[in-house]
Enzyme design. Structure first.
Site: not given
Ligand code: BV8
Ligand code: ZN
Length: 261
Positions: A124, A169, A207-208, A139, A147, A232, A150
């Site tokens: 994000d 392109c 985070t899980s 990630h 692209c 958490n 190219c």
């Protein structure tokens, strides 16, 4: 902050009371204030208080599709228009959202620590918006496009057409994110593992712990003797392995932990 809630979480953990958490916050603050090398690993939970739907919460669904099923190269090959609709919807949702006090607390922490690395699974871009500097986006980033012709990668915050094309392109663009079944950028991955292997403290936030290879990073650090802290809303499969696990909202806990010492 878990207000006296009893937490079973299948691990038979004792009831967590607010005073437990306050003690833990002080303990973590003290540890952080004496550390030279700190790594923070974040997941979707740190952005939840900014209004970003998490992957496994109810927000993880879009038109009855699971994010997991659309965030794959196979889905894009099968129906690029549908996958672009999904990402354009997420860009639209994310556009007006702001970093929350959890993101901002990590900026302050980074300014006070000699060696600080922020590893995020999130795409994000909110950590950078908050002002964090040394960020490893495992990630990728939803605001970057790549692209298919190219290979050019560009940052683009505009409202994209249903099937965006490369201005250079003319080939089809894709989101510059890592889909399930795709390998992470080798240099980002090796830098992240290098950081966790030399960290004195690793804080794993929101985070899980279900997605590899990010999920393994905490244990790699632990094997090298790092102190592991989890923040958490609820226990995770790794909770019992952490040195300290604080249950509650990262947007409330991090400012307490990271306020100036
Ligand atoms: C790889 C970008 C080598 C896209 C993401 C079979 C075939 C192929 C691969 C695999 C396989 N089995 C396993 C794998 C590996 C796979 C994987 O792990 N799959 C899982 C589902 C089992 N991993 C990969 O494919 C990775 N690549 O391994 O390459 C390879 C190559 C080929 C074949 C084999 C191996 C690539 C993974 C990257 C996928 N891309 N994102 C996009 O976002 O559109 S992952 C995506 O999901 C997110 O980025 C994020 O990382 C993840 C969601 O996880 P979390 O962040 O933890 O979010 P979640 O909702 O789950 O949890 C939120 C947590 O926050 C909860 O615990 C909640 O309690 C907490 N919370 C909520 N609110 C708060 C809070 N906490 C504190 N405060 C709050 N306020
Ligand atoms: Zn191109």
């Amino acid at each position: 902050m878990a207000e006296g809630s009893s937490v079973s979480g299948g691990t038979g953990r004792i009831a967590v009371t607010a005073s437990d958490d306050v003690m833990k916050v002080d303990l973590v603050r003290d540890r952080l204030s004496r550390a030279q090398r700190i790594v923070v690993l974040t997941g979707a939970g740190i952005s939840a208080e900014s209004g970003v739907p998490t992957f496994r919460g109810e927000g993880g669904l879009w038109r009855q599709h699971r994010a997991l099923d659309l965030a794959t190269p196979q889905a894009f090959a099968r129906d690029p228009r549908l996958v672009w609709e999904f990402y354009n919807w997420r860009r639209e949702v994310l556009g007006p959202l702001e970093p929350n006090p959890g993101h901002n607390a990590l900026v302050k922490l980074e300014q006070r620590v000699p060696q600080f690395t922020l590893i995020t699974q999130n795409i994000d871009g909110l950590h950078a918006r908050a002002g964090s500097r040394n960020i490893l986006e495992l990630h990728g980033n939803i605001w970057h496009v790549r692209c298919l012709g190219c290979g050019k990668v560009a940052e683009d915050h505009s409202v994209l057409p249903p099937m965006p094309r490369c201005p250079g392109c003319g080939a089809l663009l894709r989101p510059h994110v890592v889909w399930f079944g795709e390998s992470l950028d080798p240099s980002i991955l090796s830098t992240a593992f290098e950081a966790v292997q030399h960290a004195e403290i690793v804080m794993v936030i929101g985070t899980s712990g279900t997605v590899e290879p990010a999920a393994s990073m905490g244990m790699v650090a632990k094997r090298k003797g790092a102190c592991l802290v989890e923040i958490n809303l609820e226990p995770t499969p790794f909770t019992t392995l952490y040195d300290t696990s604080i249950l509650g909202k990262s947007g409330e806990i991090l400012p307490m932990i990271c306020e100036s010492w």
